[in-house]
Design a protein around this motif. Structure first.
Motif, PDB file in Angstrom:
ATOM      1  N   ALA A 172      37.246  10.853 -41.147  1.00 29.40           N
ATOM      2  CA  ALA A 172      37.430  11.538 -39.862  1.00 29.40           C
ATOM      3  C   ALA A 172      38.911  11.808 -39.606  1.00 29.40           C
ATOM      4  CB  ALA A 172      36.836  10.705 -38.733  1.00 29.40           C
ATOM      5  N   LEU A 173      39.767  10.820 -39.877  1.00 29.40           N
ATOM      6  CA  LEU A 173      41.209  11.035 -39.696  1.00 29.40           C
ATOM      7  C   LEU A 173      41.722  12.158 -40.594  1.00 29.40           C
ATOM      8  CD1 LEU A 173      42.831   7.503 -39.357  1.00 29.40           C
ATOM      9  CD2 LEU A 173      42.588   9.262 -37.613  1.00 29.40           C
ATOM     10  N   PHE A 174      41.231  12.200 -41.817  1.00 26.31           N
ATOM     11  CA  PHE A 174      41.659  13.252 -42.746  1.00 26.31           C
ATOM     12  C   PHE A 174      41.245  14.629 -42.238  1.00 26.31           C
ATOM     13  CE2 PHE A 174      40.796  15.958 -46.456  1.00 26.31           C
ATOM     14  CZ  PHE A 174      42.087  16.058 -46.952  1.00 26.31           C
ATOM     15  N   VAL A 175      39.995  14.749 -41.765  1.00 24.49           N
ATOM     16  CA  VAL A 175      39.506  16.026 -41.260  1.00 24.49           C
ATOM     17  C   VAL A 175      40.277  16.435 -39.999  1.00 24.49           C
ATOM     18  CG1 VAL A 175      37.492  17.162 -40.226  1.00 24.49           C
ATOM     19  CG2 VAL A 175      37.240  15.825 -42.306  1.00 24.49           C
ATOM     20  N   ILE A 176      40.552  15.485 -39.126  1.00 22.43           N
ATOM     21  CA  ILE A 176      41.337  15.779 -37.926  1.00 22.43           C
ATOM     22  C   ILE A 176      42.739  16.222 -38.318  1.00 22.43           C
ATOM     23  CG2 ILE A 176      42.432  14.708 -35.913  1.00 22.43           C
ATOM     24  CD1 ILE A 176      39.840  13.033 -35.635  1.00 22.43           C
ATOM     25  N   TYR A 177      43.335  15.553 -39.289  1.00 18.45           N
ATOM     26  CA  TYR A 177      44.672  15.921 -39.764  1.00 18.45           C
ATOM     27  C   TYR A 177      44.674  17.348 -40.314  1.00 18.45           C
ATOM     28  CZ  TYR A 177      48.420  16.304 -43.194  1.00 18.45           C
ATOM     29  OH  TYR A 177      49.463  16.766 -43.951  1.00 18.45           O
ATOM     30  N   LYS A 178      43.700  17.673 -41.184  1.00 21.10           N
ATOM     31  CA  LYS A 178      43.647  19.014 -41.776  1.00 21.10           C
ATOM     32  C   LYS A 178      43.416  20.085 -40.707  1.00 21.10           C
ATOM     33  CE  LYS A 178      43.711  19.751 -45.758  1.00 21.10           C
ATOM     34  NZ  LYS A 178      44.842  20.122 -46.606  1.00 21.10           N
ATOM     35  N   ARG A 179      42.501  19.814 -39.793  1.00 30.89           N
ATOM     36  CA  ARG A 179      42.211  20.791 -38.733  1.00 30.89           C
ATOM     37  C   ARG A 179      43.413  20.949 -37.807  1.00 30.89           C
ATOM     38  NH1 ARG A 179      40.372  25.202 -37.288  1.00 30.89           N
ATOM     39  NH2 ARG A 179      39.188  25.315 -35.371  1.00 30.89           N
ATOM     40  N   GLY A 180      44.074  19.858 -37.482  1.00 28.44           N
ATOM     41  CA  GLY A 180      45.263  19.924 -36.639  1.00 28.44           C
ATOM     42  C   GLY A 180      46.398  20.683 -37.306  1.00 28.44           C
ATOM     43  N   LYS A 181      46.527  20.503 -38.608  1.00 27.08           N
ATOM     44  CA  LYS A 181      47.553  21.215 -39.368  1.00 27.08           C
ATOM     45  C   LYS A 181      47.280  22.721 -39.360  1.00 27.08           C
ATOM     46  CE  LYS A 181      50.016  20.630 -43.722  1.00 27.08           C
ATOM     47  NZ  LYS A 181      49.992  19.988 -45.019  1.00 27.08           N
ATOM     48  N   LEU A 185      45.897  24.352 -37.025  1.00 28.76           N
ATOM     49  CA  LEU A 185      46.184  24.860 -35.682  1.00 28.76           C
ATOM     50  C   LEU A 185      47.618  24.572 -35.246  1.00 28.76           C
ATOM     51  CD1 LEU A 185      42.797  23.957 -33.982  1.00 28.76           C
ATOM     52  CD2 LEU A 185      43.572  26.192 -34.774  1.00 28.76           C
ATOM     53  N   HIS A 186      48.458  24.129 -36.184  1.00 25.76           N
ATOM     54  CA  HIS A 186      49.901  23.935 -35.981  1.00 25.76           C
ATOM     55  C   HIS A 186      50.246  22.841 -34.960  1.00 25.76           C
ATOM     56  CE1 HIS A 186      50.319  27.460 -38.466  1.00 25.76           C
ATOM     57  NE2 HIS A 186      49.539  28.137 -37.639  1.00 25.76           N
ATOM     58  N   PHE A 187      49.492  21.746 -34.990  1.00 27.15           N
ATOM     59  CA  PHE A 187      49.839  20.580 -34.191  1.00 27.15           C
ATOM     60  C   PHE A 187      50.891  19.781 -34.942  1.00 27.15           C
ATOM     61  CE2 PHE A 187      45.839  21.453 -32.110  1.00 27.15           C
ATOM     62  CZ  PHE A 187      46.021  21.004 -30.817  1.00 27.15           C
ATOM     63  N   ASP A 188      51.813  19.156 -34.206  1.00 27.06           N
ATOM     64  CA  ASP A 188      52.778  18.252 -34.816  1.00 27.06           C
ATOM     65  C   ASP A 188      52.026  17.006 -35.288  1.00 27.06           C
ATOM     66  OD1 ASP A 188      55.450  17.180 -35.389  1.00 27.06           O
ATOM     67  OD2 ASP A 188      54.986  15.791 -33.731  1.00 27.06           O
ATOM     68  N   GLU A 189      52.241  16.614 -36.552  1.00 29.75           N
ATOM     69  CA  GLU A 189      51.470  15.513 -37.144  1.00 29.75           C
ATOM     70  C   GLU A 189      51.614  14.213 -36.362  1.00 29.75           C
ATOM     71  OE1 GLU A 189      52.298  14.962 -41.301  1.00 29.75           O
ATOM     72  OE2 GLU A 189      52.318  17.127 -41.640  1.00 29.75           O
ATOM     73  N   GLU A 190      52.832  13.848 -36.031  1.00 29.31           N
ATOM     74  CA  GLU A 190      53.062  12.574 -35.348  1.00 29.31           C
ATOM     75  C   GLU A 190      52.402  12.564 -33.974  1.00 29.31           C
ATOM     76  OE1 GLU A 190      56.818   9.981 -33.741  1.00 29.31           O
ATOM     77  OE2 GLU A 190      57.062  11.091 -35.619  1.00 29.31           O
ATOM     78  N   GLN A 191      52.568  13.628 -33.228  1.00 25.62           N
ATOM     79  CA  GLN A 191      51.951  13.693 -31.907  1.00 25.62           C
ATOM     80  C   GLN A 191      50.431  13.740 -32.015  1.00 25.62           C
ATOM     81  OE1 GLN A 191      53.360  16.576 -29.185  1.00 25.62           O
ATOM     82  NE2 GLN A 191      55.449  15.789 -29.162  1.00 25.62           N
ATOM     83  N   LEU A 192      49.931  14.419 -33.038  1.00 29.81           N
ATOM     84  CA  LEU A 192      48.486  14.500 -33.234  1.00 29.81           C
ATOM     85  C   LEU A 192      47.891  13.116 -33.474  1.00 29.81           C
ATOM     86  CD1 LEU A 192      45.931  16.241 -33.533  1.00 29.81           C
ATOM     87  CD2 LEU A 192      46.464  16.399 -35.965  1.00 29.81           C
ATOM     88  N   VAL A 243      39.798  20.083 -32.394  1.00 29.67           N
ATOM     89  CA  VAL A 243      40.343  19.323 -33.524  1.00 29.67           C
ATOM     90  C   VAL A 243      39.663  17.959 -33.617  1.00 29.67           C
ATOM     91  CG1 VAL A 243      42.407  18.146 -34.377  1.00 29.67           C
ATOM     92  CG2 VAL A 243      42.571  20.483 -33.530  1.00 29.67           C
ATOM     93  N   MET A 244      39.499  17.306 -32.484  1.00 36.18           N
ATOM     94  CA  MET A 244      38.932  15.953 -32.463  1.00 36.18           C
ATOM     95  C   MET A 244      37.445  15.936 -32.803  1.00 36.18           C
ATOM     96  SD  MET A 244      41.189  13.668 -31.775  1.00 36.18           S
ATOM     97  CE  MET A 244      40.161  12.321 -31.289  1.00 36.18           C
ATOM     98  N   VAL A 245      36.690  16.854 -32.244  1.00 34.82           N
ATOM     99  CA  VAL A 245      35.240  16.786 -32.380  1.00 34.82           C
ATOM    100  C   VAL A 245      34.789  16.993 -33.822  1.00 34.82           C
ATOM    101  CG1 VAL A 245      34.628  19.215 -31.918  1.00 34.82           C
ATOM    102  CG2 VAL A 245      33.122  17.385 -31.175  1.00 34.82           C
ATOM    103  N   THR A 246      35.525  17.761 -34.584  1.00 33.68           N
ATOM    104  CA  THR A 246      35.140  17.993 -35.979  1.00 33.68           C
ATOM    105  C   THR A 246      35.133  16.675 -36.761  1.00 33.68           C
ATOM    106  OG1 THR A 246      36.241  20.128 -35.808  1.00 33.68           O
ATOM    107  CG2 THR A 246      35.634  19.386 -37.994  1.00 33.68           C
TER     108      THR A 246
END
Length: 156
Positions: A55-64, A66-73, A146-149
């Motif tokens: 789940a963390l990996f999928v959230i990380y990829k989806r956030g990336k 959508l151009h979210f900052d990794e640390e803040q995400l 991003v989270m729900v995925t």
């Protein structure tokens, strides 16, 4: 009285073989992978661990994407997880209040009195997403997307 639920019913051979195959499958599960002294590694724990990191990996990829900052995400994700756990536990306590009473320290005793409630986690997750989106000035729907995925994947 005769019939499916009456006395004198007998189990047909097809029903018996169907029940036997289900029981065989249950018996063939490996609830414990291995045990060394007091340490026991359970299958459920291993799969929960894998689901969490997937789940963390999928959230990380989806956030990336959508151009979210990794640390803040990741800070936002862990804050939402905190709210989910808190909501889940508090709703479990509320639904079993006769067992817990007003002993607040028992509400958070996860070793001696385990239990969570799915809908409490859902409510806590929504609260966490709204709070994090407002705090970080993110679009709440985009952050929720991003989270729900990842969380849906972990739930499966």
């Amino acid at each position: 009285m005769t019939g499916k639920y009456g006395s004198g019913d007998s189990v047909s051979s097809s029903e018996h073989s169907e029940n036997s195959s289900i029981n065989d499958k249950i018996r063939d599960m490996f609830p414990v992978i291995f045990s060394i002294g007091p340490f026991t590694l359970y299958t459920f724990g291993v799969f929960m661990f894998l689901a969490f990191f997937l789940a963390l990996f999928v959230i990380y990829k989806r956030g990336k994407e959508l151009h979210f900052d990794e640390e803040q995400l990741f800070d936002g994700v862990f804050a939402v997880l905190f709210w989910m756990l808190l909501g889940s536990r508090l709703m479990y306590v509320a639904s079993h209040f006769n067992d817990f009473g007003f002993e607040v320290w028992q509400w958070f005793n996860l070793i001696g009195r385990p239990g969570f409630w799915y809908f409490g986690a859902l409510l806590g997750g929504v609260i966490g997403i709204v709070r994090q989106a407002k705090k970080r000035k993110w679009d709440m729907y985009q952050f929720g997307d991003v989270m729900v995925t990842g969380l849906a994947l972990a739930h499966i």
